[in-house]
Design an enzyme around this catalytic site. Structure first.
Site, short mmCIF file in Angstrom:
data_model
loop_
_atom_site.label_atom_id
_atom_site.label_comp_id
_atom_site.label_asym_id
_atom_site.label_seq_id
_atom_site.Cartn_x
_atom_site.Cartn_y
_atom_site.Cartn_z
CE LYS A 13 -2.77 -0.01 3.50
NZ LYS A 13 -2.23 -1.13 4.28
NE ARG A 88 -4.62 -1.16 10.41
CZ ARG A 88 -3.56 -0.53 9.88
NH1 ARG A 88 -3.68 0.68 9.40
NH2 ARG A 88 -2.42 -1.13 9.78
NE ARG A 127 7.10 -3.27 6.12
CZ ARG A 127 5.81 -2.97 6.12
NH1 ARG A 127 5.20 -2.64 5.00
NH2 ARG A 127 5.11 -3.02 7.23
NE ARG A 129 6.29 -0.47 9.98
CZ ARG A 129 5.13 -0.33 9.38
NH1 ARG A 129 5.04 0.34 8.25
NH2 ARG A 129 4.04 -0.85 9.90
NE ARG A 140 1.87 -4.59 11.41
CZ ARG A 140 2.84 -4.47 10.50
NH1 ARG A 140 3.97 -5.13 10.65
NH2 ARG A 140 2.67 -3.71 9.47
#
Ligand code: AMP
Length: 193
Positions: A13, A88, A127, A129, A140
């Site tokens: 996204k 969300r 990634r 993070r 998540r």
């Protein structure tokens, strides 16, 4: 144009949002970015939000709604925006509808970026993070399936949902998104900058 961008963590996204805002002249409103900025600035909201973010859980609706409401009222949002990572939950979607009804500025489209779970894991693991640790990633994804996926039906019923295949190269995916956005009816066209 007023757009919502929905997709599980790792769907790409953020990358596509950057291309979208440039192509259509939209303001990028990412609640994840806003929360990370608040966390890094050590504000009270940031500290509170961090407890949920680092566990891979959603931040409570009242906090998110306060942040979004304030941001949407700013002048730069008048010409169009892309909401990324918000709403969300169903409660957030309903609250957004109420906010937009007040100003008479409904959404033009909700884009869903769809990617299979195995691919999400692969992308997120690379990634780096702080909330990309395997157990947090899992949490998540659970939050997405349980709390965010019901929004797809909500927006389908309102004839706003467009699902995009999120597999392929960045360019291929962006082509698909552009096709969808460019083919929206006159209603969206009038808002287009
Ligand atoms: P994101 O960058 O969109 O993946 O968001 C990172 C984290 O921020 C999420 O895992 C949540 O903890 C929190 N967050 C971002 N947006 C929302 C939202 N709309 N509602 C609740 N929590 C959110």
């Amino acid at each position: 144009m007023r757009m919502v961008f929905i997709g599980p963590p790792g769907a790409g996204k953020g990358t596509q949002a950057a291309l979208l805002i440039q192509r259509y002249g939209l303001v990028h409103l990412s609640t994840g970015d806003m929360l990370r900025a608040a966390r890094d600035a050590q504000t009270e909201i940031g500290k509170l939000a961090d407890r949920y973010m680092s566990a891979g859980q959603l931040v409570p609706d009242d906090i998110i709604l306060a942040i979004v409401k304030e941001r949407l009222a700013a002048a730069d949002c008048r010409t169009g925006y892309l909401l990324d990572g918000f709403p969300r939950t169903l409660a957030q979607a309903e609250a957004l509808d109420r906010m937009l009804a007040e100003t008479g500025e409904p959404l033009d489209v909700v884009l869903e970026l769809r990617v299979p779970d195995e691919e999400l894991f692969r992308r997120l693991s690379g990634r780096g993070r702080s909330d990309d640790k395997p157990e947090v990633i899992r949490q998540r994804l659970v939050a997405y399936r349980q709390q965010t996926e019901p929004l797809l039906d909500y927006y389908q019923q309102r004839r706003l949902l467009k699902t995009i295949d999120g597999m392929g190269t960045v360019e291929e995916i962006f082509q698909r998104i552009q096709q969808v956005v460019d083919s929206l009816g006159d209603r969206a066209g009038r808002h287009r900058k």
